[in-house]
Write a protein that holds these residues in place. Structure first.
Motif, PDB file in Angstrom:
ATOM      1  N   GLY A  50      30.877  38.882  44.969  1.00  0.00           N
ATOM      2  CA  GLY A  50      29.970  38.258  45.678  1.00  0.00           C
ATOM      3  C   GLY A  50      28.999  39.429  46.320  1.00  0.00           C
ATOM      4  O   GLY A  50      29.388  40.539  46.149  1.00  0.00           O
ATOM      5  N   PRO A  51      28.352  39.009  47.238  1.00  0.00           N
ATOM      6  CA  PRO A  51      27.357  40.028  47.869  1.00  0.00           C
ATOM      7  C   PRO A  51      28.262  40.660  48.942  1.00  0.00           C
ATOM      8  O   PRO A  51      27.354  41.964  49.335  1.00  0.00           O
ATOM      9  CB  PRO A  51      26.619  39.037  48.775  1.00  0.00           C
ATOM     10  N   ASN A  52      29.442  40.564  49.371  1.00  0.00           N
ATOM     11  CA  ASN A  52      30.226  41.500  50.332  1.00  0.00           C
ATOM     12  C   ASN A  52      31.031  42.521  49.359  1.00  0.00           C
ATOM     13  O   ASN A  52      31.663  43.564  50.392  1.00  0.00           O
ATOM     14  CB  ASN A  52      30.882  40.689  51.300  1.00  0.00           C
ATOM     15  N   ILE A  53      30.859  42.611  48.301  1.00  0.00           N
ATOM     16  CA  ILE A  53      31.901  43.815  47.773  1.00  0.00           C
ATOM     17  C   ILE A  53      31.109  44.297  46.276  1.00  0.00           C
ATOM     18  O   ILE A  53      30.398  43.448  45.638  1.00  0.00           O
ATOM     19  CB  ILE A  53      33.161  43.104  47.046  1.00  0.00           C
ATOM     20  N   SER A  54      31.040  45.432  46.373  1.00  0.00           N
ATOM     21  CA  SER A  54      30.359  46.212  44.858  1.00  0.00           C
ATOM     22  C   SER A  54      31.335  45.830  43.749  1.00  0.00           C
ATOM     23  O   SER A  54      32.551  45.766  43.554  1.00  0.00           O
ATOM     24  CB  SER A  54      30.417  47.622  45.265  1.00  0.00           C
ATOM     25  N   PRO A  55      30.705  45.639  42.570  1.00  0.00           N
ATOM     26  CA  PRO A  55      31.493  45.601  41.454  1.00  0.00           C
ATOM     27  C   PRO A  55      32.514  46.473  41.142  1.00  0.00           C
ATOM     28  O   PRO A  55      33.616  46.379  40.578  1.00  0.00           O
ATOM     29  CB  PRO A  55      30.483  45.391  40.365  1.00  0.00           C
ATOM     30  N   GLU A  56      31.942  47.477  41.592  1.00  0.00           N
ATOM     31  CA  GLU A  56      32.881  48.891  41.221  1.00  0.00           C
ATOM     32  C   GLU A  56      34.161  48.925  42.108  1.00  0.00           C
ATOM     33  O   GLU A  56      35.457  48.936  41.849  1.00  0.00           O
ATOM     34  CB  GLU A  56      32.302  50.223  41.488  1.00  0.00           C
ATOM     35  N   ALA A  57      34.092  48.453  43.426  1.00  0.00           N
ATOM     36  CA  ALA A  57      34.900  48.280  44.338  1.00  0.00           C
ATOM     37  C   ALA A  57      36.162  47.154  43.834  1.00  0.00           C
ATOM     38  O   ALA A  57      37.197  47.303  43.785  1.00  0.00           O
ATOM     39  CB  ALA A  57      34.591  48.110  45.759  1.00  0.00           C
ATOM     40  N   LEU A  58      35.454  46.128  43.480  1.00  0.00           N
ATOM     41  CA  LEU A  58      36.095  45.109  42.808  1.00  0.00           C
ATOM     42  C   LEU A  58      36.980  45.374  41.568  1.00  0.00           C
ATOM     43  O   LEU A  58      38.342  45.017  41.494  1.00  0.00           O
ATOM     44  CB  LEU A  58      35.597  43.743  42.666  1.00  0.00           C
ATOM     45  N   PHE A  61      40.126  47.549  42.407  1.00  0.00           N
ATOM     46  CA  PHE A  61      40.819  46.811  43.270  1.00  0.00           C
ATOM     47  C   PHE A  61      41.778  45.798  42.210  1.00  0.00           C
ATOM     48  O   PHE A  61      43.089  45.673  42.344  1.00  0.00           O
ATOM     49  CB  PHE A  61      40.313  45.710  44.144  1.00  0.00           C
ATOM     50  N   GLN A  62      40.979  45.234  41.215  1.00  0.00           N
ATOM     51  CA  GLN A  62      41.777  44.289  40.293  1.00  0.00           C
ATOM     52  C   GLN A  62      42.535  45.111  39.134  1.00  0.00           C
ATOM     53  O   GLN A  62      43.415  44.592  38.500  1.00  0.00           O
ATOM     54  CB  GLN A  62      40.739  43.612  39.812  1.00  0.00           C
ATOM     55  N   GLU A  63      42.222  46.385  38.931  1.00  0.00           N
ATOM     56  CA  GLU A  63      42.659  46.936  37.805  1.00  0.00           C
ATOM     57  C   GLU A  63      44.063  47.243  38.006  1.00  0.00           C
ATOM     58  O   GLU A  63      44.429  47.814  39.040  1.00  0.00           O
ATOM     59  CB  GLU A  63      41.929  48.445  37.435  1.00  0.00           C
ATOM     60  N   PRO A  64      44.937  47.136  36.781  1.00  0.00           N
ATOM     61  CA  PRO A  64      46.453  47.442  37.008  1.00  0.00           C
ATOM     62  C   PRO A  64      46.731  48.806  37.352  1.00  0.00           C
ATOM     63  O   PRO A  64      46.051  49.582  36.786  1.00  0.00           O
ATOM     64  CB  PRO A  64      46.862  47.057  35.732  1.00  0.00           C
ATOM     65  N   LEU A  65      47.642  49.326  38.089  1.00  0.00           N
ATOM     66  CA  LEU A  65      47.877  50.744  38.270  1.00  0.00           C
ATOM     67  C   LEU A  65      48.796  51.264  37.259  1.00  0.00           C
ATOM     68  O   LEU A  65      49.400  50.379  36.566  1.00  0.00           O
ATOM     69  CB  LEU A  65      48.915  50.554  39.753  1.00  0.00           C
ATOM     70  N   PRO A  66      48.519  52.367  36.717  1.00  0.00           N
ATOM     71  CA  PRO A  66      49.468  52.860  35.753  1.00  0.00           C
ATOM     72  C   PRO A  66      50.777  53.102  36.014  1.00  0.00           C
ATOM     73  O   PRO A  66      51.215  53.241  37.022  1.00  0.00           O
ATOM     74  CB  PRO A  66      48.683  54.391  35.478  1.00  0.00           C
ATOM     75  N   PRO A  67      51.664  52.610  35.140  1.00  0.00           N
ATOM     76  CA  PRO A  67      53.013  52.801  35.228  1.00  0.00           C
ATOM     77  C   PRO A  67      53.783  54.027  35.873  1.00  0.00           C
ATOM     78  O   PRO A  67      54.647  53.777  36.536  1.00  0.00           O
ATOM     79  CB  PRO A  67      53.763  52.398  33.923  1.00  0.00           C
TER      80      PRO A  67
END
Length: 94
Positions: A50-58, A61-67
């Protein structure tokens, strides 16, 4: 903040820890972020695109953390706090 909350901390406490770590590490462009700012960032990420978040930040945020950073939310949260606290030392600070 999510990892800390999944590890059992309240949202205000988790946000305060993240804000303190960002200040300690002088995280590039965000070393003066308050805990309320951290909570607002998380809320915008939770809303999705949406307009309140940059695609990079999203994406971040959504990318899984490495084990390798931890098996539990608590371990991952502590790892991430340490990374934020040492951002400047590692070349990611102001």
């Amino acid at each position: 903040m999510n990892e800390l909350m999944e590890g059992g901390q309240a949202s205000d406490e988790a946000a305060q820890k993240v804000a303190r770590a960002m200040k300690a590490g002088k995280a590039a462009g965000h070393s003066k972020a308050s805990y309320q700012t951290v909570k607002n960032w998380r809320a915008r990420c939770m809303e999705g695109p949406g307009p309140n978040i940059s695609p990079e930040a999203l994406k971040n945020f959504q990318e899984p953390l490495p084990p390798h950073i931890g098996a539990s939310p608590k371990e991952r949260g502590e790892f991430l706090l340490n990374a934020l606290s040492s951002a400047k030392e590692r070349g990611f600070g102001e």
